[in-house]
Every structure is written in structure tokens, then in C-alpha cells.
Design a protein around this motif. Structure first.
Motif, short mmCIF file in Angstrom:
data_model
loop_
_atom_site.label_atom_id
_atom_site.label_comp_id
_atom_site.label_asym_id
_atom_site.label_seq_id
_atom_site.Cartn_x
_atom_site.Cartn_y
_atom_site.Cartn_z
N PRO A 68 51.23 55.94 79.81
CA PRO A 68 51.88 57.22 79.28
C PRO A 68 50.75 58.12 78.74
O PRO A 68 51.15 59.38 78.81
CB PRO A 68 52.82 56.65 78.26
CG PRO A 68 53.17 55.33 78.51
CD PRO A 68 51.66 54.88 79.03
N LEU A 69 49.89 57.62 77.93
CA LEU A 69 48.79 58.58 77.37
C LEU A 69 48.11 59.21 78.40
O LEU A 69 47.78 60.54 78.33
CB LEU A 69 48.09 57.89 76.12
CG LEU A 69 48.51 57.39 75.10
CD1 LEU A 69 47.57 56.44 74.33
CD2 LEU A 69 49.18 58.57 74.36
N ARG A 70 47.81 58.43 79.29
CA ARG A 70 47.16 59.27 80.59
C ARG A 70 47.73 60.27 81.19
O ARG A 70 47.19 61.38 81.59
CB ARG A 70 46.35 58.06 81.62
CG ARG A 70 45.16 57.31 80.97
CD ARG A 70 44.69 56.27 81.97
NE ARG A 70 43.66 55.84 81.33
CZ ARG A 70 43.38 54.42 81.58
NH1 ARG A 70 44.15 53.69 82.69
NH2 ARG A 70 42.39 53.94 81.11
N ALA A 71 49.06 59.85 81.46
CA ALA A 71 49.94 61.02 82.18
C ALA A 71 49.94 62.32 81.11
O ALA A 71 50.19 63.39 81.79
CB ALA A 71 51.14 60.28 82.33
N GLU A 72 50.25 61.81 79.83
CA GLU A 72 50.34 62.95 78.88
C GLU A 72 48.99 63.83 78.82
O GLU A 72 49.03 65.17 78.97
CB GLU A 72 50.65 62.65 77.38
CG GLU A 72 51.04 63.61 76.68
CD GLU A 72 51.45 63.07 75.25
OE1 GLU A 72 51.31 63.59 74.18
OE2 GLU A 72 51.89 62.03 75.17
N ILE A 73 47.82 63.33 79.07
CA ILE A 73 46.55 64.03 79.02
C ILE A 73 46.59 64.78 80.41
O ILE A 73 45.78 65.99 80.24
CB ILE A 73 45.50 63.04 78.88
CG1 ILE A 73 45.47 62.70 77.41
CG2 ILE A 73 44.16 63.61 79.31
CD1 ILE A 73 44.49 61.35 77.42
N GLU A 74 46.97 64.26 81.52
CA GLU A 74 46.88 64.84 82.60
C GLU A 74 47.72 66.26 82.60
O GLU A 74 47.52 67.19 83.11
CB GLU A 74 47.23 63.99 84.01
CG GLU A 74 46.18 63.11 84.22
CD GLU A 74 44.75 63.69 84.49
OE1 GLU A 74 44.74 64.80 85.05
OE2 GLU A 74 43.79 63.09 84.13
N ALA A 75 48.97 66.09 82.13
CA ALA A 75 49.75 67.07 81.87
C ALA A 75 49.41 68.35 80.99
O ALA A 75 49.43 69.42 81.52
CB ALA A 75 51.19 66.83 81.46
N LEU A 76 48.44 67.65 79.92
CA LEU A 76 47.98 68.80 79.02
C LEU A 76 46.66 69.53 79.56
O LEU A 76 46.65 70.90 79.57
CB LEU A 76 47.53 68.21 77.78
CG LEU A 76 48.60 67.76 76.73
CD1 LEU A 76 47.75 66.95 75.50
CD2 LEU A 76 49.23 68.84 76.13
N SER A 79 48.50 72.34 81.84
CA SER A 79 48.97 73.33 81.09
C SER A 79 48.07 74.31 80.31
O SER A 79 48.46 74.95 79.77
CB SER A 79 50.16 72.78 80.61
OG SER A 79 49.82 72.12 79.51
N ARG A 80 46.76 73.75 80.33
CA ARG A 80 45.82 74.39 79.50
C ARG A 80 45.56 75.78 79.90
O ARG A 80 45.43 76.10 81.23
CB ARG A 80 44.66 73.56 79.12
CG ARG A 80 43.71 73.38 80.18
CD ARG A 80 42.62 72.68 79.89
NE ARG A 80 41.45 72.44 80.85
CZ ARG A 80 40.67 71.63 80.89
NH1 ARG A 80 40.43 71.04 79.95
NH2 ARG A 80 39.81 71.52 82.22
N TRP A 81 45.10 76.57 78.99
CA TRP A 81 44.63 78.15 79.06
C TRP A 81 43.40 78.18 79.75
O TRP A 81 42.18 77.37 79.25
CB TRP A 81 44.85 78.84 78.05
CG TRP A 81 46.10 79.27 77.52
CD1 TRP A 81 47.07 78.43 77.57
CD2 TRP A 81 46.50 80.49 77.07
NE1 TRP A 81 48.24 79.15 77.04
CE2 TRP A 81 47.97 80.19 76.70
CE3 TRP A 81 45.95 81.56 76.94
CZ2 TRP A 81 48.55 81.25 76.30
CZ3 TRP A 81 46.76 82.72 76.33
CH2 TRP A 81 47.94 82.45 76.07
N PRO A 82 43.02 79.02 80.89
CA PRO A 82 41.66 79.01 81.49
C PRO A 82 40.88 79.78 80.46
O PRO A 82 40.67 81.03 80.74
CB PRO A 82 41.78 79.68 82.81
CG PRO A 82 43.26 80.38 82.57
CD PRO A 82 44.02 79.63 81.54
N LEU A 83 40.34 79.26 79.34
CA LEU A 83 39.69 80.11 78.38
C LEU A 83 38.15 80.69 78.96
O LEU A 83 37.99 81.93 78.55
CB LEU A 83 39.19 79.23 77.17
CG LEU A 83 40.23 78.70 76.31
CD1 LEU A 83 39.94 77.61 75.29
CD2 LEU A 83 41.27 79.77 75.95
#
Length: 105
Positions: A68-76, A79-83
Motif C-alpha cells: 500500500p505504501l508503494r502504491a501511495e508513493i506512485e500516486a503521489l 500527482s506532483r507538480w512539475p516544478l
């Protein structure tokens, strides 16, 4: 009159008794050592079994909690901003604004 006891007979009797006591003592020691060897073997087997059980439990924990943590990291990550791109656009906008300011004034 009674004859005096023969000293060699007394020594032989005492040696025989001493041999018997030594043999009995050695048998007791052998028995105790046998018990200790058996206990050590059982303890080693128990430690191996506990290590195996612990490894299995750790694998389960890693699988159950890390997936679940890996899935959550992939989701983050998705959805992160392209800084980097936002920074480049801001720099270009600043240069354009500076050029316009130079020509307008």
C-alpha cells in the motif's frame, strides 16, 4: 588369637571400593552430559524454527505494509507538480517582463 588383618587385603578392598565409586561418578557425569547435549540440540532446533518463523512474519509484514505504501508513493509521484517546468516558465515570463519594461520606459 586372631590373626592380624593383611594390609594388602585392606588396600585391595579399598581400591575396589574406590574404583566402584569412580565408575559410579563417571556414569553420573556421562548421564548429565548426555542430557546437556540433548537440551543443546533441542535449543538449536528451537532457535532455527524461531528464526524461520520470524523471517516468514517479516516477509508478511513487508508485503502487507509496503505494497500500500508503494502504491501511495506512485500516486503521489503522478500527482506532483512539475516544478522544473513551472520554474522555467516563470524565468521566461520574468525575462519577457524585463524586456517589455526596458522598451516601455
Amino acid at each position: 588369637m586372631t590373626a592380624a588383618p593383611d594390609p594388602t587385603t585392606n588396600v585391595a578392598v579399598e581400591l575396589a571400593q574406590l574404583r566402584g565409586e569412580i565408575n559410579t561418578g563417571l556414569e553420573n557425569i556421562k548421564g548429565t552430559l548426555g542430557i546437556l547435549v540433548e537440551r543443546t540440540s533441542r535449543t538449536d532446533a528451537d532457535v532455527r524454527q524461531l528464526r524461520s518463523d520470524m523471517d516468514d512474519e517479516l516477509k508478511k509484514i513487508r508485503e502487507d505494509e509496503l505494497k500500500p505504501l508503494r502504491a501511495e508513493i506512485e500516486a503521489l509521484k503522478q500527482s506532483r507538480w512539475p516544478l522544473a517546468q513551472i520554474g522555467a516558465l516563470t524565468a521566461v515570463a520574468g525575462v519577457v517582463a524585463a524586456v517589455i519594461a526596458i522598451f516601455v520606459s
